[in-house]
Design a protein around this motif. Sequence first.
Motif, mmCIF file in Angstrom:
data_model
loop_
_atom_site.group_PDB
_atom_site.id
_atom_site.type_symbol
_atom_site.label_atom_id
_atom_site.label_comp_id
_atom_site.label_asym_id
_atom_site.label_seq_id
_atom_site.Cartn_x
_atom_site.Cartn_y
_atom_site.Cartn_z
ATOM 1 N N LYS A 397 6.942 6.957 -2.623
ATOM 2 C CA LYS A 397 7.494 6.326 -3.591
ATOM 3 C C LYS A 397 7.518 5.104 -4.317
ATOM 4 C CE LYS A 397 10.956 8.611 -5.219
ATOM 5 N NZ LYS A 397 11.536 9.532 -6.205
ATOM 6 N N LEU A 398 7.193 4.138 -3.337
ATOM 7 C CA LEU A 398 7.066 2.609 -3.715
ATOM 8 C C LEU A 398 5.481 2.823 -4.329
ATOM 9 C CD1 LEU A 398 8.165 -0.386 -2.299
ATOM 10 C CD2 LEU A 398 5.655 0.028 -2.149
ATOM 11 N N LEU A 399 4.462 3.428 -3.536
ATOM 12 C CA LEU A 399 3.175 3.428 -4.104
ATOM 13 C C LEU A 399 3.105 3.887 -5.527
ATOM 14 C CD1 LEU A 399 0.122 3.035 -3.700
ATOM 15 C CD2 LEU A 399 0.363 5.475 -2.732
ATOM 16 N N LEU A 439 -2.320 0.018 0.317
ATOM 17 C CA LEU A 439 -1.173 0.958 0.452
ATOM 18 C C LEU A 439 -1.470 2.494 0.337
ATOM 19 C CD1 LEU A 439 1.823 0.903 1.105
ATOM 20 C CD2 LEU A 439 2.041 0.791 -1.225
ATOM 21 N N SER A 440 -2.149 2.694 -0.660
ATOM 22 C CA SER A 440 -2.481 4.026 -1.101
ATOM 23 C C SER A 440 -3.429 4.661 0.268
ATOM 24 C CB SER A 440 -3.412 4.020 -2.047
ATOM 25 O OG SER A 440 -3.611 5.468 -2.649
ATOM 26 N N TRP A 441 -4.242 3.837 0.874
ATOM 27 C CA TRP A 441 -5.026 4.308 2.013
ATOM 28 C C TRP A 441 -4.131 4.382 3.149
ATOM 29 C CZ3 TRP A 441 -10.357 4.891 3.165
ATOM 30 C CH2 TRP A 441 -10.629 4.937 4.615
ATOM 31 N N LYS A 442 -3.418 3.731 3.271
ATOM 32 C CA LYS A 442 -2.403 3.800 4.627
ATOM 33 C C LYS A 442 -1.429 4.677 4.410
ATOM 34 C CE LYS A 442 -2.830 -1.064 6.346
ATOM 35 N NZ LYS A 442 -2.804 -2.274 6.144
ATOM 36 N N ASP A 459 5.741 -3.968 1.610
ATOM 37 C CA ASP A 459 6.573 -5.234 1.230
ATOM 38 C C ASP A 459 5.403 -6.101 0.491
ATOM 39 O OD1 ASP A 459 8.700 -6.749 1.426
ATOM 40 O OD2 ASP A 459 7.796 -8.190 2.994
ATOM 41 N N ILE A 460 4.314 -6.322 0.938
ATOM 42 C CA ILE A 460 3.210 -7.074 0.187
ATOM 43 C C ILE A 460 3.183 -6.669 -1.186
ATOM 44 C CG2 ILE A 460 0.891 -7.921 0.309
ATOM 45 C CD1 ILE A 460 0.892 -7.603 3.407
ATOM 46 N N ALA A 461 3.023 -5.243 -1.261
ATOM 47 C CA ALA A 461 2.495 -4.673 -2.492
ATOM 48 C C ALA A 461 3.672 -4.616 -3.511
ATOM 49 C CB ALA A 461 2.097 -3.068 -2.448
ATOM 50 N N GLU A 462 5.053 -4.480 -3.071
ATOM 51 C CA GLU A 462 6.072 -4.657 -3.988
ATOM 52 C C GLU A 462 6.373 -6.117 -4.395
ATOM 53 O OE1 GLU A 462 7.680 -2.624 -5.595
ATOM 54 O OE2 GLU A 462 9.584 -3.614 -6.180
#
Lengths: 485, 196
Positions: A397-399, A439-442, A459-462
């Motif tokens: 969802k965050l992605l 993030l997408s990769w993970k 956390d980093i991406a957000e």
Amino acid sequence: MSADSDMEYSDNDGDEYDYYGEIDDCDMETVDQSKTDPEYFLFSCLRVEEVEKLLNESIELLSNNLQITPSLAKVILHAYEWNAQEIINRYKENANEVLIFSRVKPCVPTAPGTSTRTHCAVCANMPPLQSFSALTCGHSFCNDCWSMHFEVQIMQGVSNTIQCMAQECEVRAPEDFVLSHVTKPSLRERYQQFMFKDHVKSHPQLRFCPGPNCQWIFRAWVRQGPRRVECKGCELLTCFSCGAPHHAPTDCATIRLWLTKCADDSETVNYISANTKDCPKCQICIEKNGGCNHMQCGSCRHDFCWVCLGDWKCHGSEYYECSRYKEDPNLASDSQHAQAREALKKYLHYYERWENHARSLKLEEQTLASLKSRINQKVMAGEGTWIDWQYLWDSAKLLKRCRYTLQYTYPFAYYMDNGPRKELFEYQQAQLEAEIENLSWKVERAETTDRGDLENQMDIAEKRRTTLLKDFLDIHINNASSSKI
Amino acid sequence: MANIAAKRIKREIIEVVKGEEGVLKLELVNNAWTDLLGEIAGPPDTPYEGGLFKLEIKIPETYPFNPPKVRFITKVWHPNVSSVTGAICLDILKDQWAAALTLRTVLLSIQALLASAEPNDPQDAVVARQYIENEPLFELTARHWTNVYANGPTVVWEFNQKVQTLLEMGVDEHNARVALSTYNWDVEGATEQIFS
């Protein structure tokens, strides 16, 4: 999709899922959302019945206060954008002005005797006296003509603004007058539907969710700058101020420019970039309309190779090498064609990225769906409960949220003036993009990677996303209001 | 509903015939009350003076609750009339229509439109630009068109000659006139446009 997702969460109900979704950002701290979320915006998502109740309260308030029929109250509220208090104040000062402004009364009183009641000016018939009727302007027409008039107007989608049939008369027909002349049930229903739509559209605090067949209505109190509202029904993100898809950090005027530009130009641009090149000698734009790569410029007769743009003379036997690609791009760069091509290149740069993220976002939807079924399988196989796998769902969802913001940074950057601010913006944009791809990769390999690692990446991406929005969304709103001085 | 339309049209033809303007004509094209032919005289003290302009009038089934569709059959050089199709930009034929309006008022309004152009709300952008940028030339062009297409009295020899020049190159007469009018009667510009 919300309906079936609620079904799938049989372990915990829908509310609880929301609760988890919210809490992952602030990690168990109870933080004021208006401070942590730069896009925070107070709004509610209402059902049709709730909105009807809301509108009826205003109508009742006004009709009780001014001692007028609810139908008249509707006409006046519509004209004054539903500001009942303002209407009451103004009415006390000058009732006549309010009635004229809302077109309940004519601005010039109709001279008596101008409409003879012997024949109807519309159908030229001479019905008995009692089958004539008129609005406050006094223009009498026969009831058959009134009902025909209303039928034609309703079929054309007009409701609140149906006017008197007399020439240059702008007096509006109130609901009770219209309904007393319209008998067909289907037509009455249609009229009332249009009335409701018109009321919502004229109400500054309300906006229909633009989702297809979506019945929800947003209510909020500010209509300026990018304002995120999310539909309870279809989950669509909309900007409350302008009704376009939510577009932070880009502002409303810019996103409108961008969307029209894309609608107008994207096909042309695609064609131009796919099928044309500038002649390397005279820079005229050339369309390739055959398969052969040996081109001759129609303007300067220069022979060249379509693939490498080099002189054709050098292409004898060694055609397929086309090694001359690294040609000096500054050749005659001040020519008009070169400039046009440069502008096109710039637009394409942003447009391609915009489009790419839009596509990725759609694919992210699929990831979300497949993730859900994978989690379900795990739960069924007894590998933990939904609560254990909740973090996977949250990460996806965050992605989605991050990528959405990233997509809308491209129109923002396209219209930005060159300078240190743009450099800063593009730096932050690049950082965000990098973290999102990580993030997408993970997320795609979520089950095999470490949970801690994934949560760290989330956390980093957000953080990157909120930093970018904090720096550019707020300042941008301030700029928008101060730059016009 | 068509019933009301027919009844109204009958009355409206009588109204126009009885009317004392003497400058309007309205007649049926067929027996179905749906197609009419109107005619108005060019208003005095305008470039259209002395001309007679024919109008095509189509009555919708929902008349008079919807406006009639009206366009010029006679070619007119006017900012609010398309020089190609004869379409008219007039508020009472669109959103300002009222069921109590009649064809007589429509014809009179169109006549009034000929007398007072509104170049800022144009139907024909080319004509409107000429009107704004070079009004004397616009007037002369409008007079020339009135003379050629509507039997107006003022012959503009210079323009006739220029049209003749293009005719000799094998260009169709009306196309030649449109091109010349568009290019402010610059023969070179008009020729270039036609043969490009």
